[in-house]
Write a protein that holds these residues in place. Structure first.
Motif, PDB file in Angstrom:
ATOM      1  N   LEU A 281      42.327 -29.264 -33.257  1.00  0.00           N
ATOM      2  CA  LEU A 281      41.443 -30.224 -33.920  1.00  0.00           C
ATOM      3  C   LEU A 281      40.841 -29.558 -35.139  1.00  0.00           C
ATOM      4  O   LEU A 281      40.339 -28.434 -35.067  1.00  0.00           O
ATOM      5  N   LEU A 282      40.875 -30.248 -36.261  1.00  0.00           N
ATOM      6  CA  LEU A 282      40.280 -29.754 -37.502  1.00  0.00           C
ATOM      7  C   LEU A 282      39.304 -30.785 -38.024  1.00  0.00           C
ATOM      8  O   LEU A 282      39.635 -31.969 -38.135  1.00  0.00           O
ATOM      9  N   THR A 283      38.096 -30.341 -38.332  1.00  0.00           N
ATOM     10  CA  THR A 283      37.112 -31.224 -38.970  1.00  0.00           C
ATOM     11  C   THR A 283      36.575 -30.533 -40.218  1.00  0.00           C
ATOM     12  O   THR A 283      36.422 -29.306 -40.259  1.00  0.00           O
ATOM     13  N   CYS A 284      36.289 -31.344 -41.241  1.00  0.00           N
ATOM     14  CA  CYS A 284      35.848 -30.825 -42.528  1.00  0.00           C
ATOM     15  C   CYS A 284      34.561 -31.512 -42.950  1.00  0.00           C
ATOM     16  O   CYS A 284      34.399 -32.716 -42.737  1.00  0.00           O
ATOM     17  N   SER A 285      33.676 -30.762 -43.573  1.00  0.00           N
ATOM     18  CA  SER A 285      32.451 -31.333 -44.138  1.00  0.00           C
ATOM     19  C   SER A 285      32.182 -30.662 -45.473  1.00  0.00           C
ATOM     20  O   SER A 285      32.934 -29.781 -45.906  1.00  0.00           O
ATOM     21  N   SER A 286      31.103 -31.034 -46.120  1.00  0.00           N
ATOM     22  CA  SER A 286      30.718 -30.389 -47.368  1.00  0.00           C
ATOM     23  C   SER A 286      30.442 -28.908 -47.171  1.00  0.00           C
ATOM     24  O   SER A 286      30.600 -28.103 -48.090  1.00  0.00           O
TER      25      SER A 286
END
Length: 560
Positions: A281-286
């Motif tokens: 699982l990959l999640t991205c934010s600022s």
């Protein structure tokens, strides 16, 4: 007598059924499409609100079509059929689509012989341009293209959506009543990881054409409509489709004529044999990138958390039931790339055996990318034949907010809502980007005011394409992660109880000296040449006049 009545009714029922089928079969030559489509010789300038184009080209063509809208709508362009010369490449034959009035505008997309999709493109400006180029091979190329103007805020009931259950049903809008014209619906289906999807049409009744050029349903083997076309159907049928993984995308596209009852389809999840696919699982934010790896998956490959490292080996994972890497975007060896339309942050998790263990396991790399766009999350897994390479891309969103401030020092934000002001009072607005990447610029491209929170037809431009459209607007130079401007409370406040402000924000790489964020005000003619890395919009309000506040106070006192 009853038997005689049934014998008399049978020919009537058969005749009705035959008439229905014949009406479908006759659509392929229905003049409603043919008369307006025509065969354009080589390019045209188009202004009609909708138009089909049946295009036939020979060798060595280079033809340009330019579509210009006059209303405050979006242009949708659909290439529902294309036939290039056999064995042609994208370098020698293609359709290139530009978001603007010329070939100097930003490139929206390209269609060529290996395009595995039904290309659908939308403008962000008031014009679209597409160019068809052919090579020197003697062959008749055929294309069917249609476009129409539409309002993005117009919603059609039961048109698209996300489906995540193990099974479910999809129906066209208003089914079994006729579907509306100019409909474009997208359904995204996702089931359990170790499954695939079976889609069965119980009923399908769309306009018939041998190439499904007019009204059609397209089914894609994946999470997007960009590639992986399984099939395109129309007319009367009950087809079945299967995906190769746990994600499938279904599209309904219709034109302006000959609406029928549409379709009803049921999907079910089918368990895949063998081991569970890689659980990553990959999640991205600022601020950060977060990667979660399943211990069971690592164990199935003969590895554990001690065998993992990022580009920067000093960045260690946090281990619980899973192995978790979480780190700022500008750290742990992350590589940032500016590709002209987005900013991508890439890192690599390498898996390798340690110590004196002799292993026959392949060398494995998990390539993770955060692509910052104003879009939905997308994950892609790719397994090579020789090495296992799990390439996971997540599309992230920069965290952008806008606030009013009480002075030009921008030290104290206005926290109360509504924000009560005097007419002609100077208002200070700041757009803030929260990101760990220090090399980003924030640019206020467009700001529009409206008395309606949904920004309907009544609007007033303060800033457009970086240019001040109100005499009182003053913009400040870009500063780190902030975009700032000021303006005076304006005439809308005389006539309406509340006013809202919506701004389009561009985010660029500060290392790119020629980015849109550094250009400032540009004319509409030059606007198409510029590109930006990431675009979003933000809304603030309502703003109200202080006289309304005084009136509310007096009303409150009279009631006590």
């Amino acid at each position: 007598m009853q038997a005689l009545r049934q014998l008399l009714l049978l020919p009537l029922v058969a005749a009705l059924a035959l008439a229905e089928d014949n009406s479908i079969e006759s659509m392929a030559g229905f003049c409603c499409h043919c008369s307006s489509a025509g065969v354009p010789h080589c390019g045209a300038s188009l202004h009609e609100p909708n138009k089909p184009l049946r295009i036939e080209l020979k060798a060595n063509a280079n033809c340009i079509w330019q579509i210009q809208r006059n209303t405050n709508q979006t242009i949708r362009l659909i290439f529902s059929y294309f036939k290039f010369a056999p064995s042609s490449s994208c370098d020698t034959e293609s359709i290139k689509i530009y978001d603007g009035p010329s070939t100097n505008s930003p490139l929206l997309g390209q269609v060529c012989n290996n395009t595995d999709a039904v290309p659908v493109l939308q403008s962000s400006s008031d014009s679209l341009t597409f160019v068809i180029t052919t090579n020197s091979v003697a062959f008749t190329r055929n294309f069917f293209v249609f476009y129409y103007f539409f309002s993005p805020e117009t919603k059609i009931e039961n048109c698209g959506g996300q489906l995540t259950g193990p099974n479910g049903t999809i129906t066209s809008p208003y089914y079994p009543a006729p579907y509306p014209e100019f409909t474009y619906c997208v359904w995204h289906i996702q089931t359990a990881r170790n499954s695939k999807i079976k889609l069965q049409f119980q009923d399908l009744f769309l306009e018939l054409d041998k190439n499904c050029q007019f009204d059609f349903t397209a089914i894609y083997d994946g999470p997007t409509t960009n590639t992986g076309l399984i099939g395109k159907v129309c007319g009367r049928a009950q087809p079945t489709f299967e995906s190769s993984s746990n994600v499938m995308t279904v599209v309904l596209s219709t034109d302006y004529a000959n609406s029928y009852r549409g379709f009803s389809a049921q999907y079910t999840s089918v368990l895949l044999p063998g081991p569970v696919k890689p659980d990553t699982l990959l999640t991205c934010s600022s601020d950060s990138m977060k990667i979660v790896l399943s211990k069971s998956y690592l164990a199935s490959l003969g590895y554990n958390e001690t065998n993992l490292q990022l580009n920067d080996p000093s960045c260690s994972p946090f281990v619980t039931d899973s192995v978790i890497f979480s780190f700022p975007l500008d750290s742990c060896g992350t590589i940032k790339k500016d590709d002209g339309q987005s900013i991508t942050y890439t890192n690599i998790i390498s898996l390798s055996a340690t110590g004196n263990i002799i292993t026959r396991q392949k060398s494995i790399q998990i390539i993770v990318k955060c692509k910052m766009e104003n879009n939905s999350t997308l994950e892609v897994v790719y397994v090579t034949k020789n090495n296992i390479i799990q390439n996971t891309t997540a599309v992230g969103r920069y965290n952008v907010s806008m606030s009013f401030y009480d002075s030009g020092s921008f030290s104290r934000p206005v926290l109360q809502s509504p924000y009560y002001v005097d007419l002609n009072q100077t208002l200070f607005a700041q757009v803030s980007l929260r990101s760990t990447d220090p090399n980003l610029l924030v640019f206020v491209d467009t700001c529009t005011a409206s008395p309606q929170p949904d920004f309907g037809s009544l609007t007033y431009d303060l800033i457009r394409s970086g240019c001040s459209k109100d005499d009182t607007v003053v913009t400040y130079p870009p500063l780190e992660h902030y975009g700032r401007f000021k303006f005076n409370a304006f005439r809308f406040l005389r006539s309406f109880p509340s006013v809202y402000l919506q701004c389009d924000i561009l985010i660029c790489d500060s290392n790119n000296a020629n980015s849109r964020c550094t250009e400032g005000c540009i004319s509409r003619q030059k606007r198409a040449i510029s590109s930006y890395m990431w675009k979003t919009n933000t809304v603030v309000g309502p703003i109200r006049l202080k006289r309304d506040l005084r009136a509310a106070d007096h009303s409150g006192k009279s009631n006590t």
